[in-house]
Design a protein around this motif. Structure first.
Motif, mmCIF file in Angstrom:
data_model
loop_
_atom_site.group_PDB
_atom_site.id
_atom_site.type_symbol
_atom_site.label_atom_id
_atom_site.label_comp_id
_atom_site.label_asym_id
_atom_site.label_seq_id
_atom_site.Cartn_x
_atom_site.Cartn_y
_atom_site.Cartn_z
ATOM 1 N N PHE A 18 -4.043 -0.379 8.883
ATOM 2 C CA PHE A 18 -4.830 -1.533 9.316
ATOM 3 C C PHE A 18 -3.934 -2.624 9.898
ATOM 4 C CE2 PHE A 18 -8.489 0.226 7.226
ATOM 5 C CZ PHE A 18 -9.579 -0.409 7.807
ATOM 6 N N GLY A 19 -2.696 -2.695 9.446
ATOM 7 C CA GLY A 19 -1.767 -3.658 10.008
ATOM 8 C C GLY A 19 -1.052 -3.147 11.245
ATOM 9 N N TYR A 53 0.794 -1.226 0.000
ATOM 10 C CA TYR A 53 0.000 0.000 0.000
ATOM 11 C C TYR A 53 0.830 1.282 0.000
ATOM 12 C CZ TYR A 53 -4.244 -2.682 1.224
ATOM 13 O OH TYR A 53 -5.314 -3.552 1.220
ATOM 14 N N GLY A 54 2.004 1.235 0.635
ATOM 15 C CA GLY A 54 2.751 2.465 0.877
ATOM 16 C C GLY A 54 2.428 3.028 2.251
ATOM 17 N N ARG A 55 3.325 3.864 2.784
ATOM 18 C CA ARG A 55 3.235 4.321 4.165
ATOM 19 C C ARG A 55 2.025 5.216 4.443
ATOM 20 N NH1 ARG A 55 6.651 3.776 8.148
ATOM 21 N NH2 ARG A 55 8.249 2.995 6.707
ATOM 22 N N GLU A 56 1.566 5.974 3.473
ATOM 23 C CA GLU A 56 0.502 6.952 3.726
ATOM 24 C C GLU A 56 -0.897 6.368 3.554
ATOM 25 O OE1 GLU A 56 1.521 9.748 4.936
ATOM 26 O OE2 GLU A 56 3.597 9.085 4.599
ATOM 27 N N TRP A 80 -6.100 9.452 10.847
ATOM 28 C CA TRP A 80 -6.550 10.839 10.984
ATOM 29 C C TRP A 80 -6.347 11.595 9.675
ATOM 30 C CZ3 TRP A 80 -8.053 13.070 15.899
ATOM 31 C CH2 TRP A 80 -8.372 14.430 15.820
ATOM 32 N N ASN A 81 -5.139 11.458 9.109
ATOM 33 C CA ASN A 81 -4.831 12.179 7.866
ATOM 34 C C ASN A 81 -5.680 11.708 6.694
ATOM 35 O OD1 ASN A 81 -2.876 13.688 9.169
ATOM 36 N ND2 ASN A 81 -1.210 12.271 8.649
ATOM 37 N N ASN A 82 -6.113 10.444 6.743
ATOM 38 C CA ASN A 82 -6.962 9.906 5.677
ATOM 39 C C ASN A 82 -8.449 10.128 5.943
ATOM 40 O OD1 ASN A 82 -5.380 8.358 3.508
ATOM 41 N ND2 ASN A 82 -4.373 7.645 5.399
ATOM 42 N N LEU A 95 -2.658 6.034 14.308
ATOM 43 C CA LEU A 95 -3.640 7.096 14.525
ATOM 44 C C LEU A 95 -3.413 8.254 13.560
ATOM 45 C CD1 LEU A 95 -5.959 8.364 16.078
ATOM 46 C CD2 LEU A 95 -4.315 9.119 17.813
ATOM 47 N N ALA A 96 -2.159 8.656 13.383
ATOM 48 C CA ALA A 96 -1.859 9.761 12.461
ATOM 49 C C ALA A 96 -2.268 9.401 11.036
ATOM 50 C CB ALA A 96 -0.370 10.092 12.524
#
Length: 488
Positions: free
Chosen positions: A129-130, A120-123, A159-161, A155-156
């Protein structure tokens, strides 16, 4: 719209029909395997469905086997199937944790998080989810510092998504912060969330509190109550639910005064809102809290007040429940002349209602009281009538069955023979699920705190019947441990 096998299985689970839920998925799995062999998208998906049914019926060890099978092969090349594969691997880690294999769970969840990062990539929220379950298992494994780092990242990300899982990540982080010794302010940021996510955060905390260590979770729920009261108000249902959980934790954490105070706040709110049925249930909880705290006089006064409120509500089942518990409290207080009319009235009120279980519980309570008064003929008749209305695994039914057996054998009151009643309920559960012509004899004993079984077959079983018998027995083990430990 046609329901999927998983949908139908979970509908059966919600009805308490765990064996039928499993058998439904097993039949689908066998049909797919007969057509296509093992492996493939349909087969692995059904393995995952079966694992989820097993997890939700208290059998994480068997669920581990299903999830291992679902993700045994290499990651699929097809992106959609690869996403499913990552879900199966996540479920494997969660099942290992539930099965009491924390080191294996941590290793599996670390591997899953790395695979999600690569995919997926970090963002992307799919990576978080993992991270969230990895933080959870790190906390369970006694590493709150590392758990906090992982939870903060999850959480970050959510939150950002703008993802709804912000709520569960916030709840988990609060628990981790409490484990680190943070004295308050565990729900930083909750004031910025929309109402629906605030409520979801509360639900997640309460779900975790219902499964965790009451002493460790007391400060988390205390802080949650304050945050909800400030954000949603003292009469919001989320606030009241959190106060109710605080009361439950107070019982198990050894804080009777805190428990009483929490219930009083709930009851006052319901009365203020004119929600009399809810106020009645809170009043009953308050009476029990006083009783557990050793304040017998306050408990009995509260039952009297609750009965007056029940008469205003005029629901026979609720009135019966109040009368039954009041009668039991009076009996414990060695006031049998006052206890008997309450218990008899509980039966009368339950007969007015439409809840067979409530009538069964009232009859059993009266029957046991009469037995202790040495009025055995009356006691046996009443108890038999109550047992005929009850699920045999219900704790009241198990208690009633043990006492009835003692009465029929001319022995003492039967309080010490709960094991025999539990064993018989287990036996009836198993034989009720199998072909009538398969078993010659099936006996159950409880030895050293576990079930010891003796199975004699009437005929040569098929391989499928042997597998079915094994599944049913394992389900019975899980079901009886769960149902007999449940508070009522």
């Amino acid at each position: 719209m046609t329901s999927s096998p998983a949908d139908m299985a979970f509908a059966l689970l919600r009805e308490g029909r765990a064996v039928e839920a499993q058998e439904l998925i097993v039949r689908e799995l066998q049909a797919v395997e007969a057509r296509q062999g093992r492996g493939g998208a349909a087969w692995t998906s059904l393995q995952c469905d079966l694992g989820n049914v097993l997890i939700n019926s208290g059998q994480p060890g068997r669920a581990v086997e299903c999830f291992r099978a679902a993700c045994a092969g290499p990651p699929p090349a097809d992106p959609a199937e690869h996403k499913d594969y990552l879900t199966y691997r996540l479920n494997l880690g969660l099942a290992l944790q539930a099965a009491g294999q924390p080191a294996e769970a941590e290793a599996e969840l670390r591997r899953g998080a790395e695979e999600r990062l690569a995919f997926y990539g970090r963002e992307h929220a799919g990576y978080a989810f993992g991270l969230e379950p990895l933080a959870d298992v790190l906390l369970a494994n006694g590493d709150p510092g590392q758990a906090r780092q992982v939870a903060d990242e999850a959480l970050a990300n959510f939150w950002n998504n703008g993802h709804e899982r912000t709520a569960s990540a916030l709840a988990l982080r609060a628990e981790i912060m409490s484990a680190e010794g943070v004295p308050g302010g565990l729900f930083q940021g909750i004031e910025q969330l929309p109402d629906e996510l605030v409520e979801q955060t509360a639900l997640t905390v309460l779900d975790r509190a219902g499964r965790g260590d009451p002493r460790a979770l007391w400060p988390v729920v205390t802080d949650l109550v304050a945050a909800l009261e400030a954000r949603l108000g003292p009469d919001h249902q989320a606030t009241l639910n959190a106060l109710s959980m605080l009361a439950n934790l107070g019982r198990d954490a050894g804080d009777p005064a805190g428990r009483v105070a929490a219930i009083r706040r709930v009851m006052t709110s319901y009365e203020r809102q004119g929600r009399l049925e809810d106020a009645l249930m809170a009043a009953q909880g308050l009476a029990m809290a006083y009783g557990d705290a050793g304040d017998e006089a306050a408990a009995l006064r509260t039952y009297a007040d609750a009965l007056a409120l029940a008469e205003r509500v005029d629901r026979p089942e609720l009135t019966s429940q109040i009368l039954r518990n009041w009668g039991l409290a009076l009996s414990e207080a060695k006031r049998p002349a006052e206890a008997e009319p309450r218990l008899a009235d509980a039966v009368t009120q339950a007969r007015r209602g439409a809840d067979p279980e409530m009538l069964g519980r009232a009859l059993i309570a009266l029957g046991l009281f009469l037995q202790h008064q040495e009025r055995l003929t009356e006691a046996m008749s009443v108890t038999r009538e109550g047992l005929a209305l009850m699920d045999p695994a219900h704790p009241d039914a198990v208690m009633g069955s043990s006492h009835l057996g003692a009465m029929e054998r001319g022995q003492g009151c039967g309080c010490g023979d709960l094991g025999g009643a539990v064993a018989e309920a287990f036996r009836q559960f198993v034989i009720g699920q199998l072909p009538r012509d398969l078993l010659l004899d099936f006996s159950v004993e409880i030895v050293d705190g576990d079930f010891k079984l003796n199975v004699e077959l009437r005929r040569e079983p098929t391989e499928g019947e042997l597998e079915q018998l094994d599944r049913i027995i394992q389900t019975a083990h899980a079901e009886f441990r769960r149902r007999l430990s449940a508070r009522t």
